[in-house]
Design a protein around this motif. Structure first.
Motif, PDB file in Angstrom:
ATOM      1  N   HIS A 136       5.323 -31.571   7.918  1.00 29.76           N
ATOM      2  CA  HIS A 136       4.025 -31.155   8.231  1.00 29.76           C
ATOM      3  C   HIS A 136       3.836 -29.611   7.852  1.00 29.76           C
TER       4      HIS A 136
ATOM      5  N   SER B  19       0.234 -27.019   8.378  1.00 28.77           N
ATOM      6  CA  SER B  19      -1.019 -27.034   8.727  1.00 28.77           C
ATOM      7  C   SER B  19      -1.333 -28.322   9.574  1.00 28.77           C
ATOM      8  N   ASN B  20      -0.573 -29.145   9.830  1.00 22.88           N
ATOM      9  CA  ASN B  20      -0.737 -30.621  10.831  1.00 22.88           C
ATOM     10  C   ASN B  20      -0.898 -31.648   9.556  1.00 22.88           C
TER      11      ASN B  20
ATOM     12  N   ASP C 244       9.884 -27.604  10.233  1.00 27.06           N
ATOM     13  CA  ASP C 244       8.797 -28.416   9.887  1.00 27.06           C
ATOM     14  C   ASP C 244       8.935 -29.689   9.246  1.00 27.06           C
TER      15      ASP C 244
ATOM     16  N   SER D 169       7.624 -34.171  16.039  1.00 30.71           N
ATOM     17  CA  SER D 169       7.963 -32.847  15.463  1.00 30.71           C
ATOM     18  C   SER D 169       8.940 -32.002  16.404  1.00 30.71           C
TER      19      SER D 169
ATOM     20  N   TYR E 151       3.864 -34.026  19.663  1.00 29.98           N
ATOM     21  CA  TYR E 151       3.079 -34.231  18.532  1.00 29.98           C
ATOM     22  C   TYR E 151       3.692 -35.197  17.340  1.00 29.98           C
TER      23      TYR E 151
ATOM     24  N   VAL F 136      -0.761 -37.391   9.315  1.00 29.81           N
ATOM     25  CA  VAL F 136      -1.088 -36.070   9.885  1.00 29.81           C
ATOM     26  C   VAL F 136      -0.066 -35.981  11.138  1.00 29.81           C
ATOM     27  N   LEU F 137      -0.185 -34.935  11.539  1.00 32.17           N
ATOM     28  CA  LEU F 137       0.541 -34.572  12.679  1.00 32.17           C
ATOM     29  C   LEU F 137      -0.396 -34.361  13.937  1.00 32.17           C
ATOM     30  N   GLN F 138      -0.239 -35.147  15.194  1.00 32.98           N
ATOM     31  CA  GLN F 138      -1.112 -34.877  16.361  1.00 32.98           C
ATOM     32  C   GLN F 138      -0.792 -35.140  17.221  1.00 32.98           C
ATOM     33  N   ARG F 139      -1.157 -34.451  18.359  1.00 33.74           N
ATOM     34  CA  ARG F 139      -0.611 -34.977  19.854  1.00 33.74           C
ATOM     35  C   ARG F 139      -0.964 -36.353  20.331  1.00 33.74           C
TER      36      ARG F 139
END
Length: 454
Positions: A327, A329-330, A348, A367, A373, A383-386
């Motif tokens: 990842h 910048s997410n 990352d 992650s 995340y 994408v990487l999200q919570r």
């Protein structure tokens, strides 16, 4: 820095707004998708028309062949005509194929295709060459023989809807299921309809409706074109009359389950058998009775044997072995990385592989340097999200391990809630794409699950 933070805050707000809109749209279109998980345990895909519409097909799924959940209403409407009696097959190319009744009269049957069971594309109407416009061609059903040949078995009448139906078959003459043989009679007497054939060992079993008595009867043969011996006639199974549309599937314990439509009472039932000779009493299908009509149920065992190593892991591209999934910048990419790369970059590219947030025997990727995340698909990008705790997030962040499309000990990952779509890199960006034929897609969608880079 303040300007950067303002831009970042705006982007996050827009992302949250977009996610909310997407969630609302998804809730309108896809009613709970968790039941449609193509995970390691068998699941059962059903296509049906309904009492309310003969022109729109509904898709359902079940983890147990008994309790079905709606995947999508109005999943497919043909360009013209009807979609009665839709039968579904998963072909060797990975696509799902429909065959269906196009009209009350005529000599055509319709075909459509889907990569994910949610979005369907019309392929063609095939003229079977029997009885012309004044006859009727009904209830086509897929049958794949033990030698791999693919057939469609249908019922035809020379005198229209009130005529003497009898079953015929056509056989695919190419692997694309686009070219078909001339019709061949199955050798069943006149006034039988709705043939559904399964094969056990060297014996063909045909469950079909006697149009005179309205009972579902049972015939066997050692050849698909007969001669057939009727082993169950009249009320042999104790289910009563006024029944049609039999369809069978195999249960995990080896028993068979037959489904049938009590069209006079608008109810749907199933019954079970270990030998196809004696069956249990019929059981009404709560939630489907009065809604679904004349369906088939396809058992899927996709991914039964594919294991994914868990714990801290990295994913290396199969066709760009100097690149790893990471990842940045997410957003997820495949970047050049190795053991000498900066620690921050290696972290990352390291994820904790654990049980899928949505279950189904699949996996999620958390992650290591941003706990909580996860990788998830969003607008078909990775994408990487919570984790926000929502069912949509859990489904989007769950992927099912599949034998690597490129072979060589690789692993591919199919979306849990959008089956038929796989993680792949394109221009080094990670995205979720429909499975496609060819070596390029297979290589882009295959990875080595390695020890962690960090």
């Amino acid at each position: 820095m303040r300007a950067y933070r303002r831009v970042l805050t705006t982007l996050v707000a827009f992302s949250v707004f977009s996610a909310t809109v997407l969630a609302a749209v998804t809730a309108l279109v896809l009613v709970p998708t968790a039941a449609h998980a193509a995970g390691p345990v068998p699941h059962y895909l059903m296509t049906a028309f309904t009492n309310s519409s003969e022109s729109n097909m509904y898709v359902y799924d079940s983890p147990n062949a008994s309790t079905f959940s709606l995947v999508r209403a109005n999943a497919y409407t043909p360009p013209s005509g009807l979609i009665r009696d839709p039968s579904v097959l998963r072909h060797t190319d990975g696509y799902y194929y429909l065959v269906y009744t196009t009209n009350w009269t005529g000599d055509t049957i319709g075909f459509a295709r889907s990569a994910d069971t949610v979005s369907w594309t019309f392929l063609r109407n095939v003229t079977v060459g029997l009885n012309g416009a004044t006859g009727s061609t009904w209830a086509p059903e897929w049958f794949r023989d033990s030698d791999g040949s693919v057939h469609v078995i249908f019922s035809a009448s020379a005198t229209g809807t009130a005529g003497q139906f009898r079953p015929y078959r056509i056989t695919a003459t190419d692997t694309a299921l686009s070219s078909w043989s001339a019709p061949v009679a199955l050798g069943i007497p006149a006034n039988y309809i709705d043939s559904f054939v399964v094969k056990v060992g060297s014996t063909y079993h045909n469950f079909l409706k006697n149009e005179t008595t309205k009972y579902i009867e049972h015939a066997t043969a050692t050849s698909l074109t007969g001669p057939w011996s009727f082993t169950g006639t009249g009320n042999w199974a104790g289910w009563g009359s006024g029944l049609e549309g039999p369809a069978l599937t195999r249960l995990p314990d080896g028993r068979w389950r037959i489904y049938f439509d009590n069209y006079t009472g608008r109810r749907y039932y199933h019954a079970d058998s270990s030998d196809l000779a004696t069956f249990s009493a019929k059981v009404e299908m709560t939630g489907l009775s009065g809604t679904a009509r004349h369906f088939t149920v396809l058992r899927e065992d996709v991914g039964d044997t594919t294991a994914v190593p868990t714990g801290n892991r990295s994913l290396r591209s199969a066709n760009f072995p100097d690149r790893h999934l990471r990842h940045r910048s997410n957003v997820a990419y495949v970047d050049p990385l190795n053991a000498s790369s900066p620690l921050a970059d290696r972290r990352d590219a390291t994820f904790t592989v654990g049980a899928g947030l949505a279950g189904g025997g699949c996996h999620s990727f958390q992650s290591v340097n941003l706990p909580g995340y996860y990788l998830r698909h969003y607008n078909m990008r990775l994408v990487l999200q919570r984790d926000d705790g929502s069912a949509i997030f859990k489904g989007d962040a769950t992927f099912c391990g599949r034998a690597g499309l490129a072979g060589g000990g690789t692993t591919s990952f199919e979306s849990y809630n959008l089956p038929g779509r796989y993680l792949r890199h394109y221009n080094y960006e990670m995205r979720l794409d429909l499975k496609a034929s060819g070596s390029v897609f297979a290589s882009d969608a295959s990875f080595m699950v390695t020890s962690p880079l960090a």
